[in-house]
Each structure stands twice: as C-alpha cells, then as structure tokens.
Design a protein around this motif. Structure first.
Motif, PDB file in Angstrom:
ATOM      1  N   ASP A  65     -25.549 -13.872   0.420  1.00 61.40           N
ATOM      2  CA  ASP A  65     -26.536 -12.793   0.320  1.00 61.40           C
ATOM      3  C   ASP A  65     -26.097 -11.554   1.100  1.00 61.40           C
ATOM      4  OD1 ASP A  65     -28.163 -14.421  -1.210  1.00 61.40           O
ATOM      5  OD2 ASP A  65     -29.216 -15.220   0.534  1.00 61.40           O
ATOM      6  N   GLY A  66     -26.401 -10.383   0.530  1.00 61.10           N
ATOM      7  CA  GLY A  66     -26.100  -9.136   1.203  1.00 61.10           C
ATOM      8  C   GLY A  66     -24.672  -8.666   1.064  1.00 61.10           C
ATOM      9  N   ALA A  67     -23.913  -9.247   0.145  1.00 64.13           N
ATOM     10  CA  ALA A  67     -22.508  -8.861  -0.004  1.00 64.13           C
ATOM     11  C   ALA A  67     -22.385  -7.379  -0.342  1.00 64.13           C
ATOM     12  CB  ALA A  67     -21.848  -9.703  -1.093  1.00 64.13           C
ATOM     13  N   LEU A  68     -21.372  -6.762   0.221  1.00 58.70           N
ATOM     14  CA  LEU A  68     -21.120  -5.339  -0.015  1.00 58.70           C
ATOM     15  C   LEU A  68     -20.626  -5.084  -1.436  1.00 58.70           C
ATOM     16  CD1 LEU A  68     -19.154  -4.628   3.278  1.00 58.70           C
ATOM     17  CD2 LEU A  68     -21.415  -3.718   2.740  1.00 58.70           C
ATOM     18  N   ASP A  69     -20.830  -3.836  -1.883  1.00 55.30           N
ATOM     19  CA  ASP A  69     -20.109  -3.320  -3.048  1.00 55.30           C
ATOM     20  C   ASP A  69     -18.692  -3.055  -2.557  1.00 55.30           C
ATOM     21  OD1 ASP A  69     -18.870  -1.820  -4.991  1.00 55.30           O
ATOM     22  OD2 ASP A  69     -20.372  -0.216  -5.000  1.00 55.30           O
ATOM     23  N   ARG A  70     -17.745  -3.812  -3.024  1.00 52.63           N
ATOM     24  CA  ARG A  70     -16.395  -3.720  -2.458  1.00 52.63           C
ATOM     25  C   ARG A  70     -15.661  -2.437  -2.846  1.00 52.63           C
ATOM     26  NH1 ARG A  70     -14.075  -9.484  -0.839  1.00 52.63           N
ATOM     27  NH2 ARG A  70     -16.074 -10.430  -0.297  1.00 52.63           N
ATOM     28  N   ALA A  71     -16.160  -1.711  -3.821  1.00 51.61           N
ATOM     29  CA  ALA A  71     -15.666  -0.370  -4.148  1.00 51.61           C
ATOM     30  C   ALA A  71     -14.140  -0.315  -4.189  1.00 51.61           C
ATOM     31  CB  ALA A  71     -16.226   0.641  -3.143  1.00 51.61           C
ATOM     32  N   ASP A  72     -13.558  -1.155  -5.020  1.00 59.49           N
ATOM     33  CA  ASP A  72     -12.106  -1.275  -5.086  1.00 59.49           C
ATOM     34  C   ASP A  72     -11.405   0.058  -5.325  1.00 59.49           C
ATOM     35  OD1 ASP A  72      -9.612  -3.175  -5.661  1.00 59.49           O
ATOM     36  OD2 ASP A  72      -9.706  -1.720  -7.301  1.00 59.49           O
ATOM     37  N   ALA A  73     -11.994   0.920  -6.110  1.00 59.83           N
ATOM     38  CA  ALA A  73     -11.350   2.198  -6.438  1.00 59.83           C
ATOM     39  C   ALA A  73     -11.132   3.072  -5.218  1.00 59.83           C
ATOM     40  CB  ALA A  73     -12.184   2.947  -7.477  1.00 59.83           C
ATOM     41  N   LEU A  74     -11.938   2.904  -4.190  1.00 59.24           N
ATOM     42  CA  LEU A  74     -11.803   3.731  -2.991  1.00 59.24           C
ATOM     43  C   LEU A  74     -10.639   3.298  -2.104  1.00 59.24           C
ATOM     44  CD1 LEU A  74     -15.521   4.248  -1.890  1.00 59.24           C
ATOM     45  CD2 LEU A  74     -14.064   5.759  -3.246  1.00 59.24           C
ATOM     46  N   ARG A  75     -10.108   2.110  -2.313  1.00 61.95           N
ATOM     47  CA  ARG A  75      -9.026   1.626  -1.462  1.00 61.95           C
ATOM     48  C   ARG A  75      -7.763   2.461  -1.609  1.00 61.95           C
ATOM     49  NH1 ARG A  75      -9.900  -4.840  -2.883  1.00 61.95           N
ATOM     50  NH2 ARG A  75     -12.027  -4.977  -2.039  1.00 61.95           N
ATOM     51  N   ASP A  76      -7.608   3.137  -2.736  1.00 59.40           N
ATOM     52  CA  ASP A  76      -6.457   4.018  -2.956  1.00 59.40           C
ATOM     53  C   ASP A  76      -6.824   5.491  -2.804  1.00 59.40           C
ATOM     54  OD1 ASP A  76      -4.323   2.222  -3.491  1.00 59.40           O
ATOM     55  OD2 ASP A  76      -5.206   1.793  -5.454  1.00 59.40           O
ATOM     56  N   ASP A  77      -7.940   5.767  -2.124  1.00 60.89           N
ATOM     57  CA  ASP A  77      -8.413   7.136  -1.992  1.00 60.89           C
ATOM     58  C   ASP A  77      -8.636   7.451  -0.509  1.00 60.89           C
ATOM     59  OD1 ASP A  77      -9.637   9.605  -2.129  1.00 60.89           O
ATOM     60  OD2 ASP A  77     -10.920   9.078  -3.834  1.00 60.89           O
ATOM     61  N   PRO A  78      -7.561   7.773   0.222  1.00 60.55           N
ATOM     62  CA  PRO A  78      -7.694   8.011   1.666  1.00 60.55           C
ATOM     63  C   PRO A  78      -8.627   9.177   2.002  1.00 60.55           C
ATOM     64  CG  PRO A  78      -5.496   8.636   0.879  1.00 60.55           C
ATOM     65  CD  PRO A  78      -6.158   7.898  -0.229  1.00 60.55           C
ATOM     66  N   GLU A  79      -8.714  10.153   1.127  1.00 56.45           N
ATOM     67  CA  GLU A  79      -9.610  11.286   1.404  1.00 56.45           C
ATOM     68  C   GLU A  79     -11.068  10.838   1.357  1.00 56.45           C
ATOM     69  OE1 GLU A  79      -8.748  14.504  -1.207  1.00 56.45           O
ATOM     70  OE2 GLU A  79      -6.731  14.849  -0.381  1.00 56.45           O
ATOM     71  N   ALA A  80     -11.413  10.020   0.376  1.00 59.46           N
ATOM     72  CA  ALA A  80     -12.782   9.518   0.286  1.00 59.46           C
ATOM     73  C   ALA A  80     -13.116   8.636   1.482  1.00 59.46           C
ATOM     74  CB  ALA A  80     -12.970   8.744  -1.013  1.00 59.46           C
ATOM     75  N   LEU A  81     -12.160   7.806   1.907  1.00 55.90           N
ATOM     76  CA  LEU A  81     -12.402   6.938   3.059  1.00 55.90           C
ATOM     77  C   LEU A  81     -12.569   7.750   4.333  1.00 55.90           C
ATOM     78  CD1 LEU A  81      -9.899   4.023   2.345  1.00 55.90           C
ATOM     79  CD2 LEU A  81     -12.358   4.081   1.923  1.00 55.90           C
ATOM     80  N   ALA A  82     -11.793   8.828   4.452  1.00 55.79           N
ATOM     81  CA  ALA A  82     -11.926   9.692   5.629  1.00 55.79           C
ATOM     82  C   ALA A  82     -13.305  10.352   5.681  1.00 55.79           C
ATOM     83  CB  ALA A  82     -10.835  10.763   5.599  1.00 55.79           C
ATOM     84  N   LEU A  83     -13.865  10.667   4.520  1.00 59.01           N
ATOM     85  CA  LEU A  83     -15.208  11.254   4.483  1.00 59.01           C
ATOM     86  C   LEU A  83     -16.273  10.217   4.847  1.00 59.01           C
ATOM     87  CD1 LEU A  83     -14.955  13.456   1.251  1.00 59.01           C
ATOM     88  CD2 LEU A  83     -15.061  14.259   3.621  1.00 59.01           C
ATOM     89  N   LEU A  84     -16.024   8.953   4.483  1.00 57.92           N
ATOM     90  CA  LEU A  84     -16.978   7.897   4.805  1.00 57.92           C
ATOM     91  C   LEU A  84     -16.927   7.496   6.276  1.00 57.92           C
ATOM     92  CD1 LEU A  84     -16.452   5.493   1.757  1.00 57.92           C
ATOM     93  CD2 LEU A  84     -18.534   6.787   2.250  1.00 57.92           C
ATOM     94  N   TRP A  85     -15.782   7.688   6.910  1.00 53.04           N
ATOM     95  CA  TRP A  85     -15.546   7.154   8.249  1.00 53.04           C
ATOM     96  C   TRP A  85     -16.545   7.622   9.315  1.00 53.04           C
ATOM     97  CZ3 TRP A  85     -13.158   3.353  10.654  1.00 53.04           C
ATOM     98  CH2 TRP A  85     -12.892   3.447  12.014  1.00 53.04           C
ATOM     99  N   PRO A  86     -16.840   8.897   9.474  1.00 52.64           N
ATOM    100  CA  PRO A  86     -17.689   9.309  10.606  1.00 52.64           C
ATOM    101  C   PRO A  86     -19.056   8.627  10.625  1.00 52.64           C
ATOM    102  CG  PRO A  86     -16.598  11.208   9.646  1.00 52.64           C
ATOM    103  CD  PRO A  86     -16.357  10.065   8.713  1.00 52.64           C
ATOM    104  N   GLN A  87     -19.696   8.499   9.471  1.00 53.61           N
ATOM    105  CA  GLN A  87     -21.016   7.873   9.406  1.00 53.61           C
ATOM    106  C   GLN A  87     -20.947   6.405   8.997  1.00 53.61           C
ATOM    107  OE1 GLN A  87     -23.521   9.667  10.570  1.00 53.61           O
ATOM    108  NE2 GLN A  87     -21.979  11.281  10.855  1.00 53.61           N
ATOM    109  N   GLY A  88     -19.732   5.918   8.797  1.00 51.87           N
ATOM    110  CA  GLY A  88     -19.567   4.519   8.418  1.00 51.87           C
ATOM    111  C   GLY A  88     -19.799   3.604   9.606  1.00 51.87           C
ATOM    112  N   ARG A  89     -19.870   2.306   9.330  1.00 54.57           N
ATOM    113  CA  ARG A  89     -20.080   1.298  10.371  1.00 54.57           C
ATOM    114  C   ARG A  89     -18.826   0.450  10.497  1.00 54.57           C
ATOM    115  NH1 ARG A  89     -25.486   0.100  10.926  1.00 54.57           N
ATOM    116  NH2 ARG A  89     -24.838  -1.074  12.794  1.00 54.57           N
ATOM    117  N   VAL A  90     -18.485   0.105  11.730  1.00 58.71           N
ATOM    118  CA  VAL A  90     -17.236  -0.612  11.988  1.00 58.71           C
ATOM    119  C   VAL A  90     -17.548  -1.918  12.712  1.00 58.71           C
ATOM    120  CG1 VAL A  90     -14.916  -0.477  12.938  1.00 58.71           C
ATOM    121  CG2 VAL A  90     -16.082   1.621  12.206  1.00 58.71           C
ATOM    122  N   VAL A  91     -17.251  -3.047  12.064  1.00 58.37           N
ATOM    123  CA  VAL A  91     -17.423  -4.366  12.666  1.00 58.37           C
ATOM    124  C   VAL A  91     -16.212  -4.636  13.551  1.00 58.37           C
ATOM    125  CG1 VAL A  91     -17.698  -6.830  12.209  1.00 58.37           C
ATOM    126  CG2 VAL A  91     -18.699  -5.137  10.645  1.00 58.37           C
TER     127      VAL A  91
END
Length: 308
Positions: A10-36
């Motif tokens: 339960d609660g599994a993330l949307d793994r968003a595979d397409a974003l793994r090859d998009d460093p710019e999109a990940l950089a935009l997500l990083w500041p407000q993202g959560r880090v385990v």
C-alpha cells in the motif's frame, strides 16, 4: 486498489520511469522533494518521535546527483540517500534508527513501503560496484536505477530474487516448518527460491519435497509481496499434497502437519520474541508469522476454507 493484508504494498509511489533520464526535471523536484536517509546497515533515520525522517532536498543542499529517485507522490519527488553522505547537522535531527520490520509494524503503510523500496535499492548499490563481465567499475545512471560499466559499457539492473511461499494442505491439515534460529514455537509456511529454467509450479513442488519430503499434487497462485531482506519477491501459493509423513530437510529444524484448531490458535498468538511466545504459550502451542508477512496471510487463506 483494495488495502493489502500485508506490508510493502500500500502507498507505492508512481515510479515515473520517464523522469530517470531527465536530470533537469529531477533538479526541479529536488528542493521540495523528500529524501529518505538510511544508514549503511539498512536502518532508516527517524525523528525523536520515531517517525520517518525525510527532509527536503533544499535542507540537504546540492542536487539529486548522489541520490536515487524513487518516484512521485502527489507531484512531489521522493529520493533515497545514504545518511553518511549527508551533513552531520542534518542527520543529527534524526536521532532514532528504525529497522524495516519494526517500521512495517508501526508506521503508516506509505512510509513503510517507501522505506522498503529505498532499502532494496541502496542495498543493491552498496554491493554492486564492479561489472560481473569484465570487473570494471560501475557508474550509476538513470537516477540510480542502472549501473553501467566504465570498461565494457555493459548494463546492470537492480536484482530481485523470485521465491515461492506456499501453504500446503492435505485437505485437513496445514504443513508448517521451522528453522533452528527462529524464536521458540515459531512456525511458518514453506518457502524457497526459484531456480533457473524452472516454472513457479515446479519450484513449489521441488521446494516442498526438498524441505519436507511431502509431494505436492497441485497448486494455484494467490498474491505476491516484495520482501526487501534484502531483495526478494515472494510469490504466494496454495497447494494440495499427499498426506506424507514430513521429514525436515537441511534448511529446516522440523516440519509437521497441523490441524485447523492448532493453526487458528497459532494465529491468535502473535508475539515477536521467543520469551514472549514461551510465556504466553504455556502448552505446546505454536506461534505463526508476523502480520506484516504474506506467510501469515497464506495460513489465514487456508484456514478460511476449513470448518470450525
């Protein structure tokens, strides 16, 4: 999707595979993202209240380059990173260290599930530094989901080991086994890893025969559970077998048939330590697996088909 009766679903993330090859999109997500943040022994960092500590990327600083992108939840990015690579001042805000089994029993389902995903991937990173083909060093790309050899350019992906886990019945009794290292009176259904060139049904028959000497005649698949200890996928079955006398194989200390009344009582006893089990079960009663596991659920599924 209905609520799962066991952990890490339960609660599994949307793994968003397409974003793994998009460093710019990940950089935009990083500041407000959560880090385990996980220690190198696989424990998650938690706050003083023993809740999951997952600071924002902005608090950690830098960018997502050294983190693994886990996926999205409500548009926010979730990442995993070794606590040892984060500034000590940040980690100091998380004085507690929580084991995954304890988290699965106490935390909200989403937090336990994201912890499980993070633990499996960081474990893979920690143990796969070199190419199995040429011995060259690996670079982790695609946001941590692919290891690429610097020498031969071969690609390496996170490993998942498939295993069957099966509630075996002769029609009236359930076959259970126990390992010597388990707590007192702890028993469980039979499990084992799939071998190359083998179907799941063949694995069920082989593992049950090897571990207990009992011959399976038929089986059917019910459900699966990720089991990141460190990286298995448990494939759950119900099986019908001959009423052979069990003989424990090399991996088990004992194997026996139990009637429905014994299994029902075993499910009612849910203690996590040998001392608790021995104190609570003054008789020879058994204790079955934790509610976080598909093993317990399979025993419950078998019991539902038995008369009271």
């Amino acid at each position: 999707m209905t609520t799962s009766p066991f952990a890490f679903i339960d609660g599994a993330l949307d793994r968003a595979d397409a974003l793994r090859d998009d460093p710019e999109a990940l950089a935009l997500l990083w500041p407000q993202g959560r880090v385990v943040l996980l220690d190198d022994d696989g424990h998650a960092r938690a706050d003083a209240g023993n809740r999951l500590f997952a600071p924002g990327g902005e608090r950690i600083g830098g960018g997502p380059g050294g983190a693994i992108f886990l996926g999205l939840r409500d548009g926010a990015g979730w990442f995993a990173q070794r606590a040892a690579t984060v500034a000590p001042a940040v980690v100091a805000a998380a004085p507690q260290r929580v084991d995954l089994r304890a988290a699965a029993a106490a935390w909200p389902a989403f937090e336990a599930t994201v912890f499980a995903q993070a633990r499996a991937l960081l474990h893979w990173h920690a143990r796969h530094h070199h190419c199995g083909g040429c011995g060259g060093e690996l670079d982790f790309v695609r946001a941590g989901w692919l290891g690429r050899c610097r020498q031969c350019n071969s690609e390496h992906y996170p490993r998942t080991d498939q295993a069957i886990i099966v509630a075996v019945s002769d029609g009236e009794r359930l076959l259970l086994g126990r390992q010597a290292t388990w707590p007192a009176r702890r028993w469980s259904v039979i499990a084992g890893f799939v071998e190359p060139g083998e179907s799941l049904e063949q694995t069920v028959a082989r593992e049950v025969l090897e571990e207990t000497g009992v011959r399976v005649r038929s089986c059917r698949y019910l459900a699966s559970q990720p089991w990141p200890f460190p990286g298995a996928l448990m494939l759950g079955f119900l099986a019908h077998a001959d009423a052979d006398t069990p003989v424990a194989g090399d991996e088990l200390e004992d194997a026996r048939w139990f009637d429905a009344a014994s299994v029902r009582a075993g499910l009612d006893r849910d203690w996590s330590t040998a001392a608790d089990a021995a104190e609570a079960a003054g008789d020879d009663g058994i204790v079955l697996s934790s509610p976080i596991s598909i093993a317990r659920w399979l025993a419950e599924q078998w019991l539902q088909g038995q008369p009271r």
